[in-house]
Structure formats: C-alpha cells, structure tokens
Enzyme design. Sequence first.
Site, PDB file in Angstrom:
ATOM      1  N   LYS A  51       0.915  -1.164   0.013  1.00 57.29           N
ATOM      2  CA  LYS A  51       0.150  -0.268   0.006  1.00 57.29           C
ATOM      3  C   LYS A  51       0.969   1.309   0.153  1.00 57.29           C
ATOM      4  O   LYS A  51       0.442   2.349  -0.724  1.00 57.29           O
ATOM      5  CB  LYS A  51      -1.081  -0.145   1.052  1.00 57.29           C
ATOM      6  CG  LYS A  51      -2.158  -1.069   1.084  1.00 57.29           C
ATOM      7  CD  LYS A  51      -2.583  -1.262   2.297  1.00 57.29           C
ATOM      8  CE  LYS A  51      -3.720  -2.682   2.289  1.00 57.29           C
ATOM      9  NZ  LYS A  51      -4.370  -2.974   3.521  1.00 57.29           N
ATOM     10  N   GLN A  95      -4.511  -1.931   9.533  1.00 58.81           N
ATOM     11  CA  GLN A  95      -4.249  -3.103   8.718  1.00 58.81           C
ATOM     12  C   GLN A  95      -4.754  -4.190   9.674  1.00 58.81           C
ATOM     13  O   GLN A  95      -4.431  -4.280  10.924  1.00 58.81           O
ATOM     14  CB  GLN A  95      -2.616  -3.266   8.644  1.00 58.81           C
ATOM     15  CG  GLN A  95      -2.222  -4.444   7.806  1.00 58.81           C
ATOM     16  CD  GLN A  95      -2.826  -4.759   6.458  1.00 58.81           C
ATOM     17  OE1 GLN A  95      -2.720  -3.718   5.780  1.00 58.81           O
ATOM     18  NE2 GLN A  95      -3.670  -5.426   5.999  1.00 58.81           N
ATOM     19  N   ASP A 143     -10.905   2.430   4.260  1.00 59.19           N
ATOM     20  CA  ASP A 143     -11.391   1.168   4.044  1.00 59.19           C
ATOM     21  C   ASP A 143     -12.916   0.745   4.171  1.00 59.19           C
ATOM     22  O   ASP A 143     -13.241  -0.218   3.906  1.00 59.19           O
ATOM     23  CB  ASP A 143     -10.660   0.296   5.200  1.00 59.19           C
ATOM     24  CG  ASP A 143      -9.426  -0.375   4.834  1.00 59.19           C
ATOM     25  OD1 ASP A 143      -9.182  -0.421   3.679  1.00 59.19           O
ATOM     26  OD2 ASP A 143      -8.611  -0.781   5.781  1.00 59.19           O
TER      27      ASP A 143
END
Length: 292
Positions: free
Chosen positions: A52, A96, A119
């Site tokens: 990422k 994460q 997200d």
Amino acid sequence: MILLDGKKTSADIKEEIALDVRELKANDEKTPHLAAIIVGSDGASITYVNAKVKACERVGFESTLIRLPEDTTEEDLLNEIAILNVDNDIDGFIVQLPLPKHIDEQKILMAVDPDKDVDGFHPTNVGKMALNLPTFISATPFGILELLDRYNVETSGKNVVVIGRSHIVGSPMSILLSQKRKVGNATVTITHSRTKNLKEITLQADIIIAALGIPEFLKADMVKDNVTVIDVGITRMADPSKKRGFRLVGDVAFNEVAKKAAYITPVPGGVGPMTIAMLLKNTLLARKRRSK
Ligand code: BQF
C-alpha cells in the site's frame, strides 16, 4: 476464456490516479496523504501494508506508516487513531487487519473518523453503502465491481452466487451486486459454511464470487459452462521451489474451472492488486471531499 487481469487493470487505474495527482499539484492543491497503522509483525500483513505504501509512492501520494509493537494496548491504539482523526495533513487512514487477539477489532474500527475511513469499515460507512448512498466502498468489493465494469461483464438480471459471508467481502459484495447500480441489478444468493447442497446452487450461477478462504474449494463440477468466476482467496501454501518459500493459492481450482469459464480472475494478479488500487481511489476521493 478471458482472464480478468487485475494486475493490468490496477496499473491502468494507478496511472489514472497519478494523472489526477499531477493535476492537483499543478493547481497548487494538496497532495493526497494516506496513513496506515500496523500492529505487530505478521508476515502477510507487513507485505500488504508495504504494498500500500509503495502504491502511494507510485501515484504521487504522501504516505505515513505507523508501526506499533505486537503488545500495543487497545488504549494506545485508540490514542494513535485519535491523533490521525484530527491531523489535518492526513486525508485518510487504515488500520491493517487482522489485529492481535487482545484488541477488539470492532471497537477500533468504530474509532476511525468516518470521513477518513478509506477502508469503509466504520458502521456509518457500511450503513451508507447498504443504503446506496455516497461513501467509501471497501477496497476489495470496490475492486471487484471495477474489474467487472472494465471488462463489460453483464451483471443485470444475472444469477450471482457469493460463497462466504465475511464483513469485508462476502456480505458487502452481495449487497452491492443486488443494488440498482451500473454493476449491479443481479439476483444474489449468499452462501456459507451452513449452506446445504451448495453445488446445486453454484450450478445455477452466472457469476460466482468465491470468498471463503479454502484453497481450491470451487471445482469444475460445481460450475456451469460460460460462468464468470471471481476468486478472492489468497492462502499462502508452502512451496520450497519459490524464493519466498510459499505460493498464493485461490479459493478456485483454477486450471479445471478456467476450461468452463467465460471470465475468470487469476491468483495472484486478480482481485488482490485491485484492492490496492481502490484504496488509492478512496484516498483520492477523501482528499477531494476535504477540499470542498
Ligand atoms: C496479488 C488481505 C486477507 C486478510 C487481510 C496483490 C494483495 C494480495 C494479492 C494485497 C489482503 C489481500 C490485503 C495480490 C491487501 C489483498 O497479486 O494477487 C495484492 O496486498 N491485498 C490486506 O491488506 O489485508 C488482508 C487478505
């Protein structure tokens, strides 16, 4: 059989985003800035978060990686999130997953400012997604929609079977594909570990989304001719012939299913790279929303 090439498509998307960033810079506007928090040192998680960060560099975004030790308390993690929530330089951030067992994932995701939740995991954003309101659609379902769109795979009126009901893939995918939207209007069946006669159901499917996390679960005898297959699985299997010592295996027995398929995603190089590209897309969206 047409390969749904996520590697190529994600590269195209990243190029489009890079162009947008150049334009922002030329107009003296702020560069999108993504932050990521990783707790602990799980090998796969570090690979994902590094991918990422690298993708941010590729498109000209700023990025900040916050690495916290495995024994970080829930309180300390909540504190880091509170800092990012009010940091005006940060447009969006992710935590994460998965998190260490001593941390309550739901509590953490609810602490993220929904306007920075690129997200799309905050209940507010999940709710908006379910209501088909503008929001951050989580990266993997968003990537699958984008892949189907760019390859002109017809979904309207088709029978879609989703295998797996996770909050990250199966559940949102089933909601999105049933909605009245460009890639949508499908008749969706969601199946899971308690589903009876799964094969009878998958044999009716025009499109199958395999997101259950069992390597090579979907076999050729479970699909009809000309099916479209989206493989979300990415299990690491030991493979001494590889320099990393493992290879990625999807939820689909690719070689046999590909023979019957009209469209199919490979693993690796299918859904995975699209996930990264759509996280960038959400971050760009977050930046543009904030400058309004
Ligand atoms: C590819 C993920 C399970 C749990 C947490 C490219 C990725 C994967 C594969 C990637 C994933 C999976 C990510 C490939 C991000 C997708 O070439 O096939 C990229 O980096 N992903 C994650 O951040 O957390 C996960 C899967």
